[in-house]
Write a protein that holds these residues in place. Structure first.
Motif, short mmCIF file in Angstrom:
data_model
loop_
_atom_site.label_atom_id
_atom_site.label_comp_id
_atom_site.label_asym_id
_atom_site.label_seq_id
_atom_site.Cartn_x
_atom_site.Cartn_y
_atom_site.Cartn_z
N GLN A 19 -7.01 -12.59 -0.51
CA GLN A 19 -6.03 -11.56 -0.05
C GLN A 19 -5.90 -10.81 0.64
N THR A 64 -8.91 -2.27 -8.94
CA THR A 64 -8.58 -1.87 -7.77
C THR A 64 -9.19 -0.22 -7.15
N LEU A 80 -6.96 -6.61 -3.45
CA LEU A 80 -7.22 -6.32 -4.43
C LEU A 80 -8.39 -5.13 -4.92
N ARG A 111 -1.32 -6.72 -12.39
CA ARG A 111 -2.22 -5.60 -12.84
C ARG A 111 -2.36 -4.42 -14.06
N ASP A 129 -3.03 -10.47 4.05
CA ASP A 129 -2.47 -8.94 4.61
C ASP A 129 -2.70 -8.52 6.10
N LYS A 166 -2.74 1.51 -4.78
CA LYS A 166 -1.30 0.56 -4.46
C LYS A 166 -1.55 -0.12 -3.07
N ALA A 167 -2.02 0.59 -2.29
CA ALA A 167 -1.94 0.37 -0.63
C ALA A 167 -3.09 -1.11 -0.88
N THR A 199 -1.14 5.83 -4.71
CA THR A 199 -0.08 5.64 -3.84
C THR A 199 -1.12 4.69 -3.01
N VAL A 254 2.87 -7.61 -0.20
CA VAL A 254 2.15 -7.27 0.59
C VAL A 254 3.93 -6.94 1.73
N GLN A 261 -4.61 -2.26 -3.46
CA GLN A 261 -4.55 -3.89 -3.78
C GLN A 261 -3.20 -4.38 -2.92
N ALA A 262 -2.78 -4.34 -1.97
CA ALA A 262 -1.85 -5.26 -1.54
C ALA A 262 -3.01 -5.73 -0.55
N ALA A 263 -3.80 -5.08 0.26
CA ALA A 263 -4.82 -5.13 1.32
C ALA A 263 -5.78 -5.95 0.80
N LEU A 276 5.46 -0.34 -1.51
CA LEU A 276 4.39 -1.43 -1.85
C LEU A 276 4.91 -0.56 -3.67
#
Lengths: 407, 407
Positions: A100, B67, B271, A18, A104, B264-265, B261, A130, B267-269, A12
């Protein structure tokens, strides 16, 4: 305690966009970096009324809801997509926390570590994140002005046996580019033939600068649904750009089996997204002329893009090049070969302007002399100053370069 | 097109609870199945005012947010947790879409396929689903009335070298049970010694039926933070049960590296989660007496639990057994050995009552003669009828059994 993170966590990355946004917050920096819509054009009053309407109902509106999302809103989205050439029933839609989350969840139910995913180069940064978190093998496709190249696609469909093709074919993030109709048909046909799922990500498609809407090419989803048999295209959209991002309401459309599996994944991920936001959007669609609103913001964004475009053109930077986008939120600028835009950004921020260096949008072999410029969030009268500051950074970059060469 | 799903998708079960909820919707069925709070006790007026306040601000409230979640709300949660004995700074919190998303994101950053996770038996169904989707090796722990057994825990810490211990030690879902203070200290000490992360899931902890709050045991998070060194407990809570579920706002607290961490997860999931809901909760906490509200709903739920408890007790079903919960939303009923509660449910639904069969809360070796009864969502005057219907189903079950035995 030393936490032993998963492989997914190790893959990740944080979003450079951002991180840059954080860096520029609260400072006198003109940011062309974010993918933010214009706050001045949010339909605040209509949204206020929609929430007020929703909350003046009884308290059952505050209870847990369905994982798939608020049914009347799904009905309205289905009807709207159908009118846009994508015949859709409510049971083929899951509402998500922005599009988003759709990306995912689709990756979660499709990808095992090592599975190949084909993407455009460059492509949407957060999609790359992702894909990274699912440890996909990301392979980039070659493109020309009409979209990805069919020969290269077919070659990679054969060679890699990918599980997924992820694309933003209309007013792309980051390039603003739009595929031709012919190319779209070709890509859908190839993926149908090879049995490869396409995720068509279309957050910007409705923000068109073309007065003649009929001249817009079809979505891949519309083309796919014109054939018989199972769908090959999963399609995701969002209210973030055409209404407002804070409501975090996107959707994903696909065959009913895919949608059932997505709903299971969403149930485990968060049970469901905010029902109050979904109900407010449902109210908004009842009482607010969304189509007219989209026309208004599209005209405004078109005008801002024109300002940005003519400002850059008039500067005649050596070796620079761009194509005017026909919609969306971004202009993709290529600079002279020797300009590393990540280095340029370090000079630009002290001068009061930010952008996203192009290299972050590539999974491999980045073109480092590129950058993404957003034209929707900066007031039109400020855009010239932004470009003036960018030029000043560019001059400094070139001077530094010359000094280095002389040493 | 034949979609080739991921291993994660193949390991995603649908929630039996939600399937049952769907089955009972719109019918004249008294449902003791869901984990729903009482709609009659949502602070609708205060919530209306909070949203109205938020949306009467300028349109920047509708823009993309951070996020990690809306900063002022994170500040307030941090202060509240600190006052509850869990010293927390804002940078140690991520806001999530309900605490369900906190469970999912934590598993995503910690678990690789095959990693062992220790859980109570029975435990929260949707946590089992999440663990399944990450293909964890789930190992159940033995418990007594004070909580999980330290000897069994230590044995399994040694034997399986697990990455995570997932627990609901206060007013548990599904059992309503609460661990003793002594047991909590023991468990935290063992996990610290073996370097194993604990996820303490505490959605119900504030709904206490004990008038003397000091008699409530500490959270594992509070015990963990009383030691020096890194945290061993990640702690998740939610506004779903103490305010309302539709706002989908939960939080997870942990060491700052873990939280980074997790962000970050997230954000990918997706935002970020709905900022409007987060801002509304922030407003609510400014102007509404949440602590008093929690007292009111706790009293009401206590009274409903008493009704349910005395109704069951008075029926004197042969071989049945339960312990009165000291808080939360659930009563765990054990029936006579021969009663399969999943079979019983099939008889109960036509009679107009639903519950969740106990077996779904076990990852292995289910006790099939158990069931989870919710007492918060059914009006107190309807609870006796629900239990009458349940008895009628039980009589039919036993008669069928006798007939079968005679054949």
């Amino acid at each position: 305690m030393n936490i032993n993170y998963s492989m997914a966590a190790k893959h990740l990355g944080s979003s450079a966009v951002r991180d840059i946004l954080k860096l520029t917050q609260g400072k006198d920096i003109i940011s062309l970096a974010g993918g933010l819509p214009s706050e001045d054009h949010f339909p605040l009053k209509a949204i206020q009324e929609a929430y007020s309407q929703v909350l003046s109902s009884n308290s059952s509106v505050l209870q847990y809801g369905l994982t798939e999302g608020y049914a009347p809103l799904r009905d309205k989205i289905a009807a709207r997509l159908t009118s846009q050439g994508i015949p859709t029933s409510s049971s083929e839609i899951v509402l998500t926390t922005g599009s988003q989350q759709a990306i995912d969840l689709l990756c979660k139910i499709i990808l095992d570590p090592g599975d190949t995913v084909l993407v455009e180069a460059p492509t949407y940064l957060a999609a790359l994140q992702v894909l990274g978190s699912y440890r996909a093998d990301i392979q980039s496709l070659e493109s020309d002005v009409d979209g990805i190249l069919p020969d290269d696609l077919e070659d990679k469909l054969r060679r890699y046996r990918p599980k997924l093709l992820y694309v933003v074919p209309t007013f792309s993030n980051p390039t603003g580019a739009t595929w031709s109709q012919e190319r779209r048909i070709k890509v859908v046909e190839l993926c149908r033939r090879y049995g490869v799922l396409i995720l068509e990500d279309n957050p910007y498609g409705e923000i068109s600068f073309q007065s003649d809407k009929d001249s817009c090419p079809s979505t891949l989803a519309a083309i796919d649904r014109s054939y018989s048999g199972d769908y090959c295209v999963a399609y995701t959209g969002t209210f973030s750009k055409i209404v407002a991002p804070a409501l975090r309401t996107g959707w994903i459309v696909g065959g009913s089996q895919l949608i059932k599996t997505l709903a299971k994944a969403k149930q485990a991920a968060d049970l469901h997204s905010s029902t109050i936001d979904q109900r407010a959007l449902d109210q908004l669609l009842l009482h607010f002329d969304l189509e007219q609103h989209i026309s208004i913001i599209s005209r405004e964004y078109h005008s801002r893009m024109n300002t940005l475009s003519s400002e850059i053109t008039s500067r005649k930077w050596e070796g620079s090049f761009f194509r005017e986008p026909k919609g969306g939120m971004f202009l993709w600028l290529t600079l002279a070969e020797h300009v590393n835009s990540t280095e340029l950004l370090k000079l630009a921020i002290p001068k009061g302007v930010a952008f996203v260096p192009g290299e972050v949008f590539y999974s491999s072999q980045p073109h480092k002399n590129t950058m993404r410029l957003n034209f929707t969030h900066t007031a039109p009268d400020v855009i010239p100053l932004a470009i003036e500051r960018l030029e000043s950074a560019l001059v400094e970059f070139n001077n530094n370069k010359k000094t280095t060469s002389l040493v």
